[in-house]
Design an enzyme around this catalytic site. Sequence first.
Site, PDB file in Angstrom:
ATOM      1  N   ARG A   1       0.856  -1.189   0.000  1.00 49.93           N
ATOM      2  CA  ARG A   1       0.000   0.000   0.000  1.00 49.93           C
ATOM      3  C   ARG A   1       0.892   1.239   0.000  1.00 49.93           C
ATOM      4  O   ARG A   1       1.920   1.277   0.682  1.00 49.93           O
ATOM      5  CB  ARG A   1      -0.897   0.047   1.245  1.00 49.93           C
ATOM      6  CG  ARG A   1      -2.115  -0.851   1.171  1.00 49.93           C
ATOM      7  CD  ARG A   1      -3.137  -0.367   0.123  1.00 49.93           C
ATOM      8  NE  ARG A   1      -4.293  -1.242  -0.004  1.00 49.93           N
ATOM      9  CZ  ARG A   1      -4.416  -2.249  -0.862  1.00 49.93           C
ATOM     10  NH1 ARG A   1      -3.432  -2.536  -1.701  1.00 49.93           N
ATOM     11  NH2 ARG A   1      -5.522  -2.969  -0.926  1.00 49.93           N
TER      12      ARG A   1
ATOM     13  N   HIS B   1      -1.209   0.013  -9.707  1.00 44.55           N
ATOM     14  CA  HIS B   1      -1.852  -0.969  -8.809  1.00 44.55           C
ATOM     15  C   HIS B   1      -2.309  -2.182  -9.622  1.00 44.55           C
ATOM     16  O   HIS B   1      -3.467  -2.611  -9.554  1.00 44.55           O
ATOM     17  CB  HIS B   1      -3.041  -0.319  -8.091  1.00 44.55           C
ATOM     18  CG  HIS B   1      -3.303  -0.951  -6.756  1.00 44.55           C
ATOM     19  ND1 HIS B   1      -3.451  -0.231  -5.608  1.00 44.55           N
ATOM     20  CD2 HIS B   1      -3.441  -2.247  -6.390  1.00 44.55           C
ATOM     21  CE1 HIS B   1      -3.663  -1.049  -4.592  1.00 44.55           C
ATOM     22  NE2 HIS B   1      -3.660  -2.285  -5.049  1.00 44.55           N
TER      23      HIS B   1
ATOM     24  N   ASP C   1       4.077  -0.248  -7.197  1.00 42.17           N
ATOM     25  CA  ASP C   1       2.783  -0.580  -7.808  1.00 42.17           C
ATOM     26  C   ASP C   1       1.662   0.143  -7.076  1.00 42.17           C
ATOM     27  O   ASP C   1       0.519   0.125  -7.519  1.00 42.17           O
ATOM     28  CB  ASP C   1       2.561  -2.099  -7.753  1.00 42.17           C
ATOM     29  CG  ASP C   1       1.329  -2.512  -8.533  1.00 42.17           C
ATOM     30  OD1 ASP C   1       1.217  -2.093  -9.702  1.00 42.17           O
ATOM     31  OD2 ASP C   1       0.463  -3.220  -7.977  1.00 42.17           O
TER      32      ASP C   1
HETATM   33  P1  NAD Z   1      -2.094 -11.228   4.758  1.00 43.46           P
HETATM   34  O1  NAD Z   1      -3.047 -10.710   5.745  1.00 43.46           O
HETATM   35  O2  NAD Z   1      -2.140 -12.680   4.389  1.00 43.46           O
HETATM   36  O3  NAD Z   1      -0.589 -10.902   5.223  1.00 43.46           O
HETATM   37  C1  NAD Z   1      -0.196  -9.661   5.713  1.00 43.46           C
HETATM   38  C2  NAD Z   1       0.877  -9.909   6.756  1.00 43.46           C
HETATM   39  O4  NAD Z   1       1.408  -8.634   7.142  1.00 43.46           O
HETATM   40  C3  NAD Z   1       0.354 -10.576   8.028  1.00 43.46           C
HETATM   41  O5  NAD Z   1       1.121 -11.728   8.306  1.00 43.46           O
HETATM   42  C4  NAD Z   1       0.509  -9.495   9.104  1.00 43.46           C
HETATM   43  O6  NAD Z   1       0.813 -10.031  10.374  1.00 43.46           O
HETATM   44  C5  NAD Z   1       1.664  -8.702   8.535  1.00 43.46           C
HETATM   45  N1  NAD Z   1       1.789  -7.340   9.054  1.00 43.46           N
HETATM   46  C6  NAD Z   1       0.819  -6.468   9.440  1.00 43.46           C
HETATM   47  N2  NAD Z   1       1.361  -5.293   9.802  1.00 43.46           N
HETATM   48  C7  NAD Z   1       2.698  -5.416   9.677  1.00 43.46           C
HETATM   49  C8  NAD Z   1       3.805  -4.564   9.897  1.00 43.46           C
HETATM   50  N3  NAD Z   1       3.641  -3.316  10.338  1.00 43.46           N
HETATM   51  N4  NAD Z   1       5.049  -5.036   9.655  1.00 43.46           N
HETATM   52  C9  NAD Z   1       5.231  -6.302   9.206  1.00 43.46           C
HETATM   53  N5  NAD Z   1       4.224  -7.165   8.972  1.00 43.46           N
HETATM   54  C10 NAD Z   1       2.988  -6.732   9.191  1.00 43.46           C
HETATM   55  O7  NAD Z   1      -2.279 -10.315   3.474  1.00 43.46           O
HETATM   56  P2  NAD Z   1      -1.868 -10.648   1.979  1.00 43.46           P
HETATM   57  O8  NAD Z   1      -3.024 -11.299   1.287  1.00 43.46           O
HETATM   58  O9  NAD Z   1      -0.536 -11.294   1.964  1.00 43.46           O
HETATM   59  O10 NAD Z   1      -1.774  -9.174   1.386  1.00 43.46           O
HETATM   60  C11 NAD Z   1      -0.758  -8.280   1.817  1.00 43.46           C
HETATM   61  C12 NAD Z   1      -1.009  -6.897   1.272  1.00 43.46           C
HETATM   62  O11 NAD Z   1      -0.844  -6.872  -0.135  1.00 43.46           O
HETATM   63  C13 NAD Z   1      -2.468  -6.408   1.438  1.00 43.46           C
HETATM   64  O12 NAD Z   1      -2.722  -5.941   2.732  1.00 43.46           O
HETATM   65  C14 NAD Z   1      -2.540  -5.315   0.424  1.00 43.46           C
HETATM   66  O13 NAD Z   1      -2.097  -4.118   1.010  1.00 43.46           O
HETATM   67  C15 NAD Z   1      -1.541  -5.750  -0.652  1.00 43.46           C
HETATM   68  N6  NAD Z   1      -2.195  -6.092  -1.918  1.00 43.46           N
HETATM   69  C16 NAD Z   1      -1.789  -5.466  -3.041  1.00 43.46           C
HETATM   70  C17 NAD Z   1      -2.369  -5.763  -4.265  1.00 43.46           C
HETATM   71  C18 NAD Z   1      -1.893  -5.111  -5.546  1.00 43.46           C
HETATM   72  O14 NAD Z   1      -2.490  -5.337  -6.616  1.00 43.46           O
HETATM   73  N7  NAD Z   1      -0.824  -4.342  -5.528  1.00 43.46           N
HETATM   74  C19 NAD Z   1      -3.401  -6.703  -4.335  1.00 43.46           C
HETATM   75  C20 NAD Z   1      -3.788  -7.345  -3.160  1.00 43.46           C
HETATM   76  C21 NAD Z   1      -3.176  -7.045  -1.956  1.00 43.46           C
END
Ligand code: NAD
Length: 331
Positions: free
Chosen positions: A236, A297, A260
């Site tokens: 994000r 994105h 991204d």
């Molecule tokens: P997830 O919930 O499976 O994993 C996220 C992990 O981050 C968790 O293990 C959590 O404990 C950890 N976390 C939370 N805060 C943290 C911090 N401050 N420092 C370190 N670790 C921390 O989520 P996911 O499905 O793996 O997705 C991760 C992120 O990817 C989403 O939250 C979203 O922001 C991003 N995303 C981006 C796109 C894109 O197209 N660019 C698409 C989907 C998701």
Amino acid sequence: MTKIMMFGVREHEKDIAREWAKENDVEITMSDDILTVEATEQLQGFDGVSTQQTGKLDDGIYERLNQLGIKQIAQRSAGFDMYNLEKASENNIIISNVPSYSPNSIAEYAVTAALQLLRNTHLIDQRVSEKDFRWEKVIMGREVKSLEVAIIGTGRIGQIAAQIFKGFGSKVVGYDVYPNEDAKQYLEYKDSVEDAIANADIVSLHMPATEDNYHLFNEEMFNKFKDNAVLINTARGSVVDTKALINALDSGKISGAALDTYEYESTYFPKDFRDKDITDPVLSELLTRQDVILTPHIAYYTDIAVKNLVEGGLNAALSVIKTGTCNTRVN
Ligand code: NAD
């Protein structure tokens, strides 16, 4: 026949929705409008709703849906911060999301972006388009196998990214506020973000945006990066202080960034600005830099992810219609 209305439909979703409707014996109406109070007028006689909105929904929508006898809104994305869950619950509206539609799509993109930066493919493409075929140091690459990778956030996406980088033979370290047993197969956990990035040549972000990690990657953090590291942000925009990143790139501390997501992206992504001016000076700067690969994105945007998003939203809507609940409800 059960009737579902899909709002915010994009062209690439239509065939998938039609196929799903046939298989599930459901009548689907598709609109490219977003769901507003006015748009609920179109919902007379419908049983369910699916949408994919990025902006906040008007609070009046939930009461209106309740009056119409509709019991849910199925969001076709993982994020659901645009909903007022309290207001939805007060009006007996179940909000659902699609929490995991294809972590591979984002993980594979993060690795692709890292490779592009490390092999300078964007510079090579540009030079070749100008018929400049010379081998010069500016396009000499670095081998991923010889590098250390830090994965920040080792959830669904981070773990797959770690696995792919490990497949290249890289040393992979990671940090997560909640370390995960399975992830230990692919990475060595460090106790802090600072420890994880200390020796990393590639830092790839995979955590959600929270109040606690707003601008976590700021001037102080970039100063702790290994010299010449690259940053990959498919998480994000708000986790990175973009101006501090530009300064770190200018100083040479960081050699490249693949973004991204961008903290003020909502005005621009995913829209057509070919005939319009970009009034955000930071975004303009990112677009002109040779050491930045900026994408709108798009990491999630694959055939499989789009299919899973459409079907995930429609399955959730149908489940609530038939059973009164669904396993992806968020309120
Ligand atoms: P997830 O919930 O499976 O994993 C996220 C992990 O981050 C968790 O293990 C959590 O404990 C950890 N976390 C939370 N805060 C943290 C911090 N401050 N420092 C370190 N670790 C921390 O989520 P996911 O499905 O793996 O997705 C991760 C992120 O990817 C989403 O939250 C979203 O922001 C991003 N995303 C981006 C796109 C894109 O197209 N660019 C698409 C989907 C998701």
